[in-house]
Design an enzyme around this catalytic site. Structure first.
Site, PDB file in Angstrom:
ATOM      1  N   ASP A   1       0.818  -1.211   0.000  1.00 32.22           N
ATOM      2  CA  ASP A   1       0.000   0.000   0.000  1.00 32.22           C
ATOM      3  C   ASP A   1       0.852   1.262   0.000  1.00 32.22           C
ATOM      4  OD1 ASP A   1      -2.315   1.523  -0.035  1.00 32.22           O
ATOM      5  OD2 ASP A   1      -2.582   1.485   2.141  1.00 32.22           O
TER       6      ASP A   1
ATOM      7  N   GLU B   1       2.240  -2.790  -5.107  1.00 22.26           N
ATOM      8  CA  GLU B   1       2.012  -1.376  -4.771  1.00 22.26           C
ATOM      9  C   GLU B   1       3.249  -0.743  -4.161  1.00 22.26           C
ATOM     10  OE1 GLU B   1      -1.490   0.296  -2.937  1.00 22.26           O
ATOM     11  OE2 GLU B   1      -2.787  -1.007  -4.117  1.00 22.26           O
TER      12      GLU B   1
ATOM     13  N   ASP C   1      -1.181  -9.920  -5.114  1.00 19.59           N
ATOM     14  CA  ASP C   1      -2.514  -9.402  -4.814  1.00 19.59           C
ATOM     15  C   ASP C   1      -3.366  -9.603  -6.055  1.00 19.59           C
ATOM     16  OD1 ASP C   1      -4.800  -8.037  -4.178  1.00 19.59           O
ATOM     17  OD2 ASP C   1      -3.855  -6.060  -4.043  1.00 19.59           O
TER      18      ASP C   1
END
Length: 306
Positions: A65, A95, A206
């Site tokens: 993130d 990310e 992910d």
């Protein structure tokens, strides 16, 4: 001027885990640099326990993130602390942003080879422990259907004489992009099944997949979902859990198994098989800044060569 993030360790590391062979004590706990699982006999030779641990492959897959601007330096420090504590052979990250990779390289470049799947915006990446993994080649595979610039990072490596193909990706996000995700899953499965028979293939990332989407696509018979292979442990089911993870203030709470590991074992004569041993979720405690390392839990997994 490049921002400098000070080094600070996160608080105590906690995991929730499952294993195929539950034992008391250290066998179920990942080794760390602070508490390495190394034993020798009186002559200083490796013991059977050390040899067994040496033959295990350990892996972390984590959407970190990096797009969230809140407390980025503290969360990057927390990420490094987890990597140092668990000392995995392979790290698959999604990310990522450049400030994260710059910071991690300053701390971990002596121990890990870094492969970045991009330079701008956010991207995927790999870290390979230099003392355990030899990088042969790597490539980026673009997803032709992607609306969000997603791709597949592939690395050909050797682990203790065994050929591995490592893959990571960040599939299309959001419920509306289900068809694109299914196309991306099909591409990954095709790449996994087409690998040579003497190569073991590991994908982690992910996927943003919902269970019904996987059913629609179907997994090839030679590919297994590692979580399912370990008996579908409930404590490792939800890697995206906005009931428990409060980094993002979602009005509508949800739980999904977005972060998945897929394994295609080698099939050649005399080639060792990788067998999943254990899985744990990491990143479960808040850092001193009051946030978790990411809005996703990380997945830590170990494998044995049979």
């Amino acid at each position: 001027m490049e921002q400098v993030w000070a080094v600070e360790e996160s608080p105590g590391i906690k995991t929730t885990s499952c294993t195929t062979d539950r034992k008391e004590g250290g066998d179920n706990a990942p080794a760390s640099k602070e508490n390495p699982a190394v034993c020798t006999d009186d002559a200083g030779n490796p013991s059977e326990e050390e040899e067994e641990n040496t033959n295990k492959l350990s892996l972390i897959s984590w959407n970190v993130d990096g797009l969230d601007p809140e407390e980025q330096p503290a969360r990057a420090r927390g990420l490094c602390s987890y990597i140092i504590s668990h000392s995995p052979d392979v790290v698959l990250l999604q990310e990522l942003i450049q400030p994260y990779t710059r910071f991690m390289k300053k701390r971990l470049a002596d121990d890990y080879t870094f492969i970045e799947g991009g330079k701008e915006g956010y991207f995927v990446g790999m870290m390979l422990k230099k003392s355990r993994i030899t990088l042969l080649d790597s490539e980026m595979v673009e997803f032709p259907s992607s609306r969000q610039g997603r791709n597949l990072l592939v690395a050909q490596v050797v682990f203790r004489g065994q050929k591995l193909c490592l893959m990571t990706s960040h599939f299309e996000s959001c419920k509306a992009n289900a068809e694109n995700r299914k196309l991306q899953l099909r591409l990954v499965m095709k790449r996994m099944t087409k690998a040579p028979d003497d190569v073991t293939v590991l994908f982690g990332g992910d996927t943003n997949l919902r269970d019904a989407e996987v059913v629609d696509v179907g997994l090839p018979g030679c590919v297994c979902d590692v979580w399912e292979q370990l008996g579908e442990p409930e404590q490792c089911r939800y890697t995206w859990d906005t009931f428990a993870n409060t980094n993002l203030d979602h009005r509508h709470k949800s739980r999904f198994r977005f972060d998945r590991l897929y394994l295609r074992r080698a099939a050649g004569d005399g080639v060792p098989w990788l067998q999943p041993d254990s899985m744990a979720l990491i990143g479960l405690e808040k850092l001193r800044c009051g946030l978790y390392t990411s809005d996703h839990w990380g997945v830590y997994c170990t494998f044995s060569a049979l």
